[in-house]
Design a protein around this motif. Structure first.
Motif, PDB file in Angstrom:
ATOM      1  N   THR A   1     -35.138 -58.680   0.555  1.00  0.00           N
ATOM      2  CA  THR A   1     -34.698 -60.024   0.203  1.00  0.00           C
ATOM      3  C   THR A   1     -35.900 -60.963   0.042  1.00  0.00           C
ATOM      4  O   THR A   1     -35.893 -61.840  -0.808  1.00  0.00           O
ATOM      5  CB  THR A   1     -33.753 -60.584   1.282  1.00  0.00           C
ATOM      6  OG1 THR A   1     -32.695 -59.645   1.479  1.00  0.00           O
ATOM      7  CG2 THR A   1     -33.173 -61.914   0.867  1.00  0.00           C
TER       8      THR A   1
ATOM      9  N   THR B   1     -38.738 -60.453  -1.262  1.00  0.00           N
ATOM     10  CA  THR B   1     -39.419 -60.351  -2.543  1.00  0.00           C
ATOM     11  C   THR B   1     -38.484 -60.587  -3.726  1.00  0.00           C
ATOM     12  O   THR B   1     -38.908 -60.545  -4.857  1.00  0.00           O
ATOM     13  CB  THR B   1     -40.110 -58.983  -2.704  1.00  0.00           C
ATOM     14  OG1 THR B   1     -39.144 -57.959  -2.595  1.00  0.00           O
ATOM     15  CG2 THR B   1     -41.203 -58.809  -1.678  1.00  0.00           C
ATOM     16  N   ASP B   2     -37.198 -60.833  -3.486  1.00  0.00           N
ATOM     17  CA  ASP B   2     -36.257 -61.117  -4.564  1.00  0.00           C
ATOM     18  C   ASP B   2     -36.551 -62.527  -5.090  1.00  0.00           C
ATOM     19  O   ASP B   2     -36.364 -63.503  -4.362  1.00  0.00           O
ATOM     20  CB  ASP B   2     -34.821 -61.018  -4.055  1.00  0.00           C
ATOM     21  CG  ASP B   2     -33.799 -61.366  -5.110  1.00  0.00           C
ATOM     22  OD1 ASP B   2     -34.181 -61.528  -6.297  1.00  0.00           O
ATOM     23  OD2 ASP B   2     -32.615 -61.491  -4.759  1.00  0.00           O
TER      24      ASP B   2
ATOM     25  N   SER C   1     -34.326 -65.615  -4.409  1.00  0.00           N
ATOM     26  CA  SER C   1     -34.214 -66.215  -3.075  1.00  0.00           C
ATOM     27  C   SER C   1     -35.441 -67.044  -2.687  1.00  0.00           C
ATOM     28  O   SER C   1     -35.524 -67.516  -1.565  1.00  0.00           O
ATOM     29  CB  SER C   1     -33.989 -65.113  -2.040  1.00  0.00           C
ATOM     30  OG  SER C   1     -35.150 -64.315  -1.927  1.00  0.00           O
TER      31      SER C   1
ATOM     32  N   GLN D   1     -43.987 -55.302  -7.682  1.00  0.00           N
ATOM     33  CA  GLN D   1     -43.157 -56.303  -8.356  1.00  0.00           C
ATOM     34  C   GLN D   1     -44.032 -57.473  -8.783  1.00  0.00           C
ATOM     35  O   GLN D   1     -44.887 -57.920  -8.027  1.00  0.00           O
ATOM     36  CB  GLN D   1     -42.077 -56.800  -7.379  1.00  0.00           C
ATOM     37  CG  GLN D   1     -41.253 -57.962  -7.898  1.00  0.00           C
ATOM     38  CD  GLN D   1     -40.414 -58.580  -6.798  1.00  0.00           C
ATOM     39  OE1 GLN D   1     -40.925 -58.949  -5.748  1.00  0.00           O
ATOM     40  NE2 GLN D   1     -39.122 -58.698  -7.043  1.00  0.00           N
TER      41      GLN D   1
ATOM     42  N   ARG E   1     -44.037 -61.492 -10.044  1.00  0.00           N
ATOM     43  CA  ARG E   1     -43.213 -62.700 -10.063  1.00  0.00           C
ATOM     44  C   ARG E   1     -44.105 -63.931  -9.982  1.00  0.00           C
ATOM     45  O   ARG E   1     -45.303 -63.830  -9.686  1.00  0.00           O
ATOM     46  CB  ARG E   1     -42.199 -62.686  -8.922  1.00  0.00           C
ATOM     47  CG  ARG E   1     -42.833 -62.717  -7.543  1.00  0.00           C
ATOM     48  CD  ARG E   1     -41.840 -63.225  -6.517  1.00  0.00           C
ATOM     49  NE  ARG E   1     -42.296 -63.058  -5.151  1.00  0.00           N
ATOM     50  CZ  ARG E   1     -43.203 -63.810  -4.541  1.00  0.00           C
ATOM     51  NH1 ARG E   1     -43.808 -64.785  -5.187  1.00  0.00           N
ATOM     52  NH2 ARG E   1     -43.530 -63.592  -3.281  1.00  0.00           N
TER      53      ARG E   1
ATOM     54  N   LYS F   1     -43.850 -53.801  -2.663  1.00  0.00           N
ATOM     55  CA  LYS F   1     -42.472 -53.972  -2.188  1.00  0.00           C
ATOM     56  C   LYS F   1     -42.300 -53.539  -0.735  1.00  0.00           C
ATOM     57  O   LYS F   1     -41.562 -54.166   0.021  1.00  0.00           O
ATOM     58  CB  LYS F   1     -41.499 -53.188  -3.076  1.00  0.00           C
ATOM     59  CG  LYS F   1     -41.349 -53.759  -4.471  1.00  0.00           C
ATOM     60  CD  LYS F   1     -40.392 -52.890  -5.275  1.00  0.00           C
ATOM     61  CE  LYS F   1     -40.258 -53.363  -6.706  1.00  0.00           C
ATOM     62  NZ  LYS F   1     -39.346 -52.465  -7.474  1.00  0.00           N
TER      63      LYS F   1
ATOM     64  N   ASP G   1     -44.285 -56.209   1.427  1.00  0.00           N
ATOM     65  CA  ASP G   1     -44.071 -57.599   1.008  1.00  0.00           C
ATOM     66  C   ASP G   1     -45.382 -58.385   1.040  1.00  0.00           C
ATOM     67  O   ASP G   1     -45.409 -59.565   1.321  1.00  0.00           O
ATOM     68  CB  ASP G   1     -42.999 -58.273   1.868  1.00  0.00           C
ATOM     69  CG  ASP G   1     -42.440 -59.532   1.199  1.00  0.00           C
ATOM     70  OD1 ASP G   1     -42.201 -59.500  -0.026  1.00  0.00           O
ATOM     71  OD2 ASP G   1     -42.263 -60.549   1.900  1.00  0.00           O
TER      72      ASP G   1
END
Length: 185
Positions: free
Chosen positions: A4, A6-7, A10, A33, A35, A86, A89
Motif C-alpha cells: 500500500t 508504494t501504491d 494512496s 516501480q 512514480r 517494491k 519500499d
C-alpha cells in the motif's frame, strides 16, 4: 512491508502519475516501480540516493517536506520522479525535469533535466536510461521545444545512448558559502 505504501493512489504526489509514460514504466524490472516523488519520500531514502551525485546537506524531514510543497506549489514546473524497490519500499533511482517558460520560440518552454541518480546497488540495470526516458516524455508532453541537461565529460556517452547530443558549453558561478543553507526569499 505493505505494498500500500508504494501504491501511487494512496500517496501525496508531486504531480499526477498519468504523466509518466506507461511504456517506460513497463520496461522496468518487475520488482521496481516508477512514480512521482511523494511527500513521504524523505523516509524512503530520497536524499540517500541523491548522495551518489554530490554532498547532500540533510536539513531534516520538516525542511525536506517544506521544499516538496514549495516545488509542488509552482504548477507545471517541477516533475521529480523516483524508482522504488517494491520489496523494501526504498527509493533506488531519482530524477527531475523542470520546465522553464521562455519569451523565445513563440513563448516556448524548455525542459531542464537535473539530479539523475541511481543507488549503487542498482546500477547496470538501465534505470538511469528509464529515468531519462520518463523525464524526456514529461518534457515533450508538456510542449517543450527542447530538453537539456548538464553532465560531466565522463557521462557524455551515457546521455548519447539516451538520444541526447553534445551542444555548446556549460558555465557555472557558485555563490559564496553561507552558514545557513536555507534559501533566501
Amino acid at each position: 512491508m505493505s505494498m500500500t505504501l508504494t501504491d501511487p493512489a494512496s500517496l501525496d504526489l508531486m504531480f499526477p502519475q498519468e504523466l509518466i509514460s506507461p511504456e517506460v514504466s513497463a520496461q522496468l524490472p518487475s520488482d521496481l516501480q516508477m512514480r512521482p516523488l511523494a511527500s513521504t519520500d524523505y523516509k524512503r531514502g530520497h536524499l540517500d540516493v541523491l548522495s551518489v551525485l554530490s554532498i547532500v546537506n540533510d536539513l531534516g524531514e520538516v525542511a525536506w517536506v517544506n521544499q516538496f510543497h514549495a516545488m509542488r506549489a509552482t504548477p507545471s514546473a517541477y516533475f521529480s520522479i523516483v524508482i522504488l524497490d517494491k520489496a523494501s519500499d526504498k527509493i533506488v533511482g531519482v530524477g527531475t525535469v523542470f520546465i522553464e517558460r521562455k519569451f523565445l520560440r513563440g513563448l516556448g518552454s524548455v525542459g531542464h533535466i537535473e539530479d539523475i541518480a541511481v543507488d549503487k546497488s542498482q546500477q547496470g540495470k538501465k534505470l538511469g536510461l528509464r529515468i531519462i526516458q520518463a523525464l524526456t516524455h514529461i518534457s515533450e508532453s508538456s510542449g517543450c521545444y527542447k530538453t537539456i541537461l548538464n553532465c560531466s565529460d565522463a557521462n557524455i556517452p551515457f546521455y548519447q545512448k539516451c538520444g541526447y547530443v553534445k551542444k555548446e558549453n556549460e558555465m557555472a558561478k557558485y555563490a559564496p558559502e553561507r552558514v545557513n543553507h536555507a534559501p533566501r526569499l
